[in-house]
Each structure stands twice: as structure tokens, then as C-alpha cells.
Design a protein around this motif. Structure first.
Motif: not given
Ligand code: ACO
Length: 323
Positions: A29, A37, A114, A153-154, A215-216, A253, A255, A311-312
Motif C-alpha cells: 500500500t 481513498r 460501526c 490491505r483491503n 469495500g466498494n 471514510n 468521501r 456498519g456491518g
């Protein structure tokens, strides 16, 4: 006294700071990728042997001091966490003993990842509205670093450890105007730790003990649901977007946060941002951000705050508050 008012806030971060440049040594990374990101520059990581209970205790003591209440006044403890010290007892029960609260008040954990702090706040608010509690300690505390695969890394670049707390007191005026909690379990596979106690530790594959995320897809749902829940909170209270002074969002994030602020037509100067310093601390992120902005003097008494988390689960929620 049928409303819950925030009497005081507190937070705690472990000493150790992990920079993006440190992560460059662990996975493929770069500081640039992580900043662009996610907005994250660094995160705090609990020391060896330092647990969620330790973080929760420090945050709780700060909030109790700020609130000016005696520990013996606390008549309910609710802790949002996904990373408890033990299967049982709850972190809340153990914290009750640590704080020396011997009044036998109820103490329990809630788990909504979360969105956990929004859930814990909603539970506490309803206890106060029902007349079942008068002074409630509400905490979000996580050692999320313990459920990260440091080779993935994700996910490993996104999270950090910490705790935030509020003390709520019964009041004649709001306080918390409303809380809004939601879940949709159909999306469980997009963000989860697949294994747990009930499926048996002996069959647990290494990677199944850690956070896995698409993630997306999570990103898209987070933006959609955060926007919806904010509208819901405003509509229920007959308020306009312009009635909100501060947005204190879950810090996953930058964004996602910017997209929500755009929907609310809020300038980023009205948004409390800690993601750059804390990363995503899951249930701790909202109360941590709230405490930062209260202590640095940005959020003042009488101002209106919108809290929101996703969150999840998926789980998501919001609270509209006059501080
Ligand atoms: N460093 C460098 N490259 C990476 C990293 C990394 N740390 N992680 C992923 N990549 C790569 C991917 O492999 C992919 O490469 P490819 O195109 O060759 O396949 C590329 O970067 C782009 O990956 P995307 O997943 O499309 O990147 P995206 O822009 O979506 O950002 C992120 C990923 C930051 C995870 C984002 O999707 C996100 O923030 N999602 C939401 C997370 C969230 O809100 N969680 C909420 C709650 S968390 C909880 O409840 C526990």
C-alpha cells in the motif's frame, strides 16, 4: 423529566500511533493511496494487554468528570462494542466493578459494529424517556486492531482503536430529540467476521477470525443509508437542514462523510472530522469525534447536532440532539 440530555463527554486513545508509512512496511500500500481513498493519515493501536475495558474505563472517567456526577448516581451502563474482552461477562458489567458502582444498576453491551454508538444512545434514550433511568453512561469502545488481518490491505489500513463516552441525564427539555435505528441482515456477507463462538473455535480458519469487507459495495450502501436516515431524523422533528449546526458522522471514510454533508447542504466547516487521526474506530468513532469537538470549543451548549453511523449487518442509525 422525560428527555435525555448530554451532561458530559469523554474519550481515550491508546498511546501507540500507527502511521500510513508504517503500514507500507506490512502490506502493498502507500500513504498516498490511503489518504486519497479514505482520508486517513494515522490511527491509534492498543498496546499488548490493553483491552476494550481499559479504553472504556479511561473514556468513562473523562466523561464522568466532565458531567460532574458521582459514580453512585449512574443507574445504567450501556457499552457499544464488537471487540469485548470476554465472551461474557459484558464489558459494561466489568466496567461497573472497575468504577466502583455498587448500586446494582443494569449494565450490558450492544453490538451493532460501526452503528453501535447510535444503537447504545437509542437504548439509553428510551430508558430515560420511560423513566427507568436518570443518569446513564453510554460508551463506544473498540480494539478493532485485534480482529484485523494485518496481511489484508483491503481492511488493515482502515481501522483503529479507541473509546468515547457520554453521560446522559434526565431533563425537562431535549437533549436527544430522537434516535433512528435500522438494520438489514440481507447484506451480512459484504462486511463481517465470518466465524464466532457458536461455530466452534476449533474449525476457525485463520482468515475467518478477521474482518472481511467488499469495500466498494459497502461504500455505496453507506452513502445511501446515511443520507436517508438524516432525512428521516429531520422530518420526524419538523426541522430543516439549516436547523443543524454540526454533523458528527461515523468516521469511516472522508468521501462518505463529504457525500453526506453535500446531501445536508452543510459546509465541511460544520462537520467534525477525526478520520485523519483516528481511522475507523467502529462504535467509538462518533463519541470520540463528539468529545474532540466539545473539548476544543467548537460544539457549544444549545447547538444542534446530528450524529449518524453505518456498519456491518448492515446496521445504521442517527440521533438529533441539542447539546
Ligand atoms: N492500498 C493500495 N491499494 C489497495 C488497497 C490499499 N490499502 N486496498 C485496496 N486496494 C486496491 C484494490 O485491490 C483495487 O485494486 P484493483 O483495481 O487492481 O482490483 C483498487 O485498490 C481499488 O479498490 P476499491 O475497493 O475499488 O477502492 P475504493 O475506492 O472503493 O476504496 C475503500 C476502498 C477505502 C475500502 C472504500 O471502498 C470504503 O471506504 N468503503 C467503505 C468502508 C466503510 O464505510 N465501512 C463502514 C463501516 S465499517 C464497519 O462496520 C466495521
Amino acid at each position: 423529566m422525560k428527555h435525555a440530555k448530554i451532561l458530559g463527554t469523554g474519550s481515550y486513545l491508546p498511546e501507540k500511533v500507527l502511521l500510513n508509512s508504517d503500514l507500507e512496511k506490512l502490506v502493498d500500500t502507500s500513504d498516498e493511496w490511503i489518504r486519497e481513498r479514505t482520508g486517513i493519515h494515522q490511527r491509534h493501536i492498543a498496546a499488548e494487554g490493553e483491552t476494550t475495558l481499559d479504553l472504556a474505563e479511561n473514556a468513562a472517567r473523562n466523561a464522568i468528570d466532565a458531567a460532574g456526577v458521582a459514580v453512585s448516581d449512574i443507574d445504567l451502563i450501556v457499552i457499544a462494542t464488537t471487540t469485548p474482552d470476554c465472551v461474557f461477562p459484558s464489558v459494561a458489567s466489568m466496567l461497573q466493578a472497575r468504577l466502583g458502582i455498587i448500586n446494582e444498576c443494569p449494565a450490558f453491551d450492544v453490538q451493532a459494529v460501526c452503528a453501535g454508538f447510535a444503537y447504545a444512545l437509542g437504548v439509553a434514550d428510551n430508558f430515560i424517556r420511560a423513566g427507568s433511568a436518570k443518569v446513564v453512561l453510554v460508551i463506544g469502545a473498540e480494539t478493532f486492531s485485534r480482529i484485523l488481518n494485518w496481511k489484508d490491505r483491503n481492511t488493515c489500513v482502515l481501522f483503529g482503536d479507541g473509546a468515547g463516552a457520554v453521560v446522559l441525564g434526565a431533563s425537562d427539555e431535549p437533549g436527544i430529540h430522537s434516535t433512528h435505528l435500522h438494520a438489514d441482515g440481507r447484506y451480512k456477507d459484504l462486511l463481517h467476521v465470518p466465524n464466532g463462538v457458536s461455530r466452534g473455535y476449533d474449525v476457525m480458519q485463520q482468515e475467518e477470525a478477521f474482518v472481511q469487507m467488499r469495500g466498494n459495495e459497502v461504500f455505496r450502501m453507506a452513502v445511501k443509508k446515511m443520507g436517508e436516515v438524516v432525512e428521516e431524523a429531520l422530518a420526524q422533528n419538523n426541522m430543516q437542514k439549516s436547523d443543524v449546526d454540526w454533523l458528527v458522522p461515523h468516521q469511516a471514510n472522508i468521501r462518505i462523510i463529504k457525500a453526506t454533508a453535500r446531501k445536508l447542504q452543510m459546509d465541511m466547516s460544520q462537520v467534525v472530522l477525526t478520520v485523519q487521526n483516528h481511522g475507523n474506530t467502529s462504535a467509538a468513532s462518533i463519541p470520540l469525534a463528539l468529545d474532540v469537538a466539545v473539548r476544543d470549543g467548537r460544539i457549544k451548549r444549545g447547538e444542534r447536532i446530528l450524529l449518524e453511523g453505518f456498519g456491518g449487518g448492515f446496521t445504521w442509525g442517527a440521533a438529533l440532539i441539542t447539546y
